[in-house]
Design a protein around this motif. Structure first.
Motif, short mmCIF file in Angstrom:
data_model
loop_
_atom_site.label_atom_id
_atom_site.label_comp_id
_atom_site.label_asym_id
_atom_site.label_seq_id
_atom_site.Cartn_x
_atom_site.Cartn_y
_atom_site.Cartn_z
N GLY A 60 0.32 -1.00 0.30
CA GLY A 60 -0.01 -0.33 -0.10
C GLY A 60 1.22 1.31 -0.06
O GLY A 60 0.76 2.71 -0.47
N VAL A 61 1.90 1.36 0.30
CA VAL A 61 2.83 2.62 0.93
C VAL A 61 3.20 2.13 -0.16
O VAL A 61 3.50 3.82 -1.34
N ARG A 62 3.88 1.97 -1.04
CA ARG A 62 4.25 1.53 -2.35
C ARG A 62 3.58 2.71 -3.73
O ARG A 62 3.42 2.87 -4.55
N ASP A 100 4.07 5.59 -5.62
CA ASP A 100 4.26 5.45 -7.15
C ASP A 100 3.37 6.82 -7.43
O ASP A 100 3.53 7.18 -8.56
N THR A 101 2.56 6.75 -7.37
CA THR A 101 1.15 7.72 -6.86
C THR A 101 1.26 9.40 -7.10
O THR A 101 1.47 10.13 -7.62
N LEU A 102 1.87 9.30 -6.07
CA LEU A 102 2.77 10.95 -5.24
C LEU A 102 3.61 11.06 -6.75
O LEU A 102 3.29 12.38 -6.65
N SER A 103 4.88 10.33 -6.05
CA SER A 103 5.98 11.06 -7.08
C SER A 103 5.65 11.39 -8.32
O SER A 103 6.18 11.99 -8.82
N SER A 104 4.39 10.43 -8.96
CA SER A 104 4.17 10.83 -10.69
C SER A 104 3.59 12.08 -10.69
O SER A 104 3.37 12.55 -11.77
N ASP A 105 2.73 11.99 -10.47
CA ASP A 105 2.02 13.15 -9.84
C ASP A 105 3.06 14.39 -9.63
O ASP A 105 2.59 15.96 -10.10
N TYR A 118 -7.75 5.13 -9.65
CA TYR A 118 -7.51 4.90 -10.75
C TYR A 118 -6.55 3.01 -10.90
O TYR A 118 -6.22 2.60 -12.01
N ARG A 119 -5.91 3.43 -10.17
CA ARG A 119 -4.40 2.18 -10.48
C ARG A 119 -5.06 1.45 -9.32
O ARG A 119 -4.07 0.21 -9.78
N ILE A 120 -5.71 1.63 -8.54
CA ILE A 120 -6.45 0.23 -8.09
C ILE A 120 -7.45 -0.29 -9.04
O ILE A 120 -6.96 -1.94 -9.06
N ARG A 137 -4.54 -4.71 -16.03
CA ARG A 137 -3.63 -4.41 -16.86
C ARG A 137 -2.66 -3.21 -16.31
O ARG A 137 -1.98 -2.48 -17.03
N LEU A 138 -2.36 -3.42 -15.19
CA LEU A 138 -1.51 -2.65 -14.42
C LEU A 138 -0.92 -3.49 -13.35
O LEU A 138 -1.65 -4.01 -12.80
N PRO A 139 0.90 -3.84 -13.63
CA PRO A 139 1.30 -5.00 -12.06
C PRO A 139 1.02 -4.08 -11.23
O PRO A 139 1.19 -2.94 -11.01
N PRO A 140 1.17 -5.60 -9.67
CA PRO A 140 1.19 -4.61 -8.23
C PRO A 140 2.39 -3.63 -8.40
O PRO A 140 3.54 -3.70 -8.48
N ALA A 141 2.42 -2.59 -7.35
CA ALA A 141 3.51 -1.89 -6.80
C ALA A 141 4.26 -2.48 -6.11
O ALA A 141 3.99 -3.93 -5.69
#
Length: 206
Positions: free
Chosen positions: A107-109, A113-118, A193-195, A202-206
């Motif tokens: 969950g932290v990962r 990933d979401t925060l750093s991309s933003d 969206y990522r979840i 369609r998206l590998p787990p973090a």
């Protein structure tokens, strides 16, 4: 939340220069972020993020900017006009880099990933705004009417540059204000969206 320093330098050259389009010189710099939990990461960002002079606070990312304007003039018996204008924007994008623990929680990962991309998207938008204004500055300088003397033409070029850079700074601050207001809702929307993409495969787990 993410106000950025707007560092603008101006250089006016009296020699004739070839025409050219606004150019961008971009570099990246990273600062380390540690921690295993969301609270740890927030503390690290607050402690190690770039400090903004206007607020005295540290932020999760930053974009430092410097505008260099070179103007060429041509003088005849009755007037002086701008024959060339080249604007270069040098930017330094400062971003966080998480030194991810081996057994970091999924969950932290995902959140990181979401925060750093933003954060990266936010800073890249600052760069885009700067480059757009550099193009507008070039166009405005080239469209300037001839003056009686080169001294007057130079003064007009300085006036145009100051006006355009002030407009640039205002647009950058306006962008930050909008982003700050929408920060929490935007991150929640991106997480959802990522979840959804992970759950659909369609998206590998973090």
């Amino acid at each position: 939340m993410m106000k950025r320093p707007l560092l603008c330098a101006l250089m006016l050259a009296m020699t004739a220069l070839p025409a050219g389009a606004a150019s961008l010189v971009k570099t990246y710099s990273y600062f380390a972020v540690g921690g295993r939990t969301l609270d740890d990461i927030e503390t690290q960002l607050t402690k190690h993020g770039p400090r903004v002079k206007s607020t005295g606070m540290r932020h999760p990312g930053a974009t430092q900017m410097a505008f260099t304007t070179r103007v060429g003039y041509a003088e005849n018996a009755n007037s002086c006009r701008i024959v060339a204008a080249t604007v270069t924007v040098k930017v330094k994008v400062i971003l966080p880099e998480w030194r991810r623990p081996r057994k970091a929680d999924a969950g932290v990962r995902l959140f990181w990933d979401t925060l750093s991309s933003d954060i990266k998207r936010h800073e890249e938008r600052h760069v885009e705004i700067a480059k757009n204004h550099a193009r507008e500055l070039e166009d405005a300088l080239k469209a300037s009417y001839p003056r009686k003397t080169c001294q007057e033409a130079k003064a007009k070029a300085a006036e145009i540059t100051a006006t355009m850079l002030a407009r640039h700074d205002q647009d950058q601050l306006r962008f930050d204000r909008v982003e700050s207001v929408n920060f929490e809702s935007r991150i929640i929307r991106l997480l959802r969206y990522r979840i959804e993409r992970i759950e659909s495969g369609r998206l590998p787990p973090a």
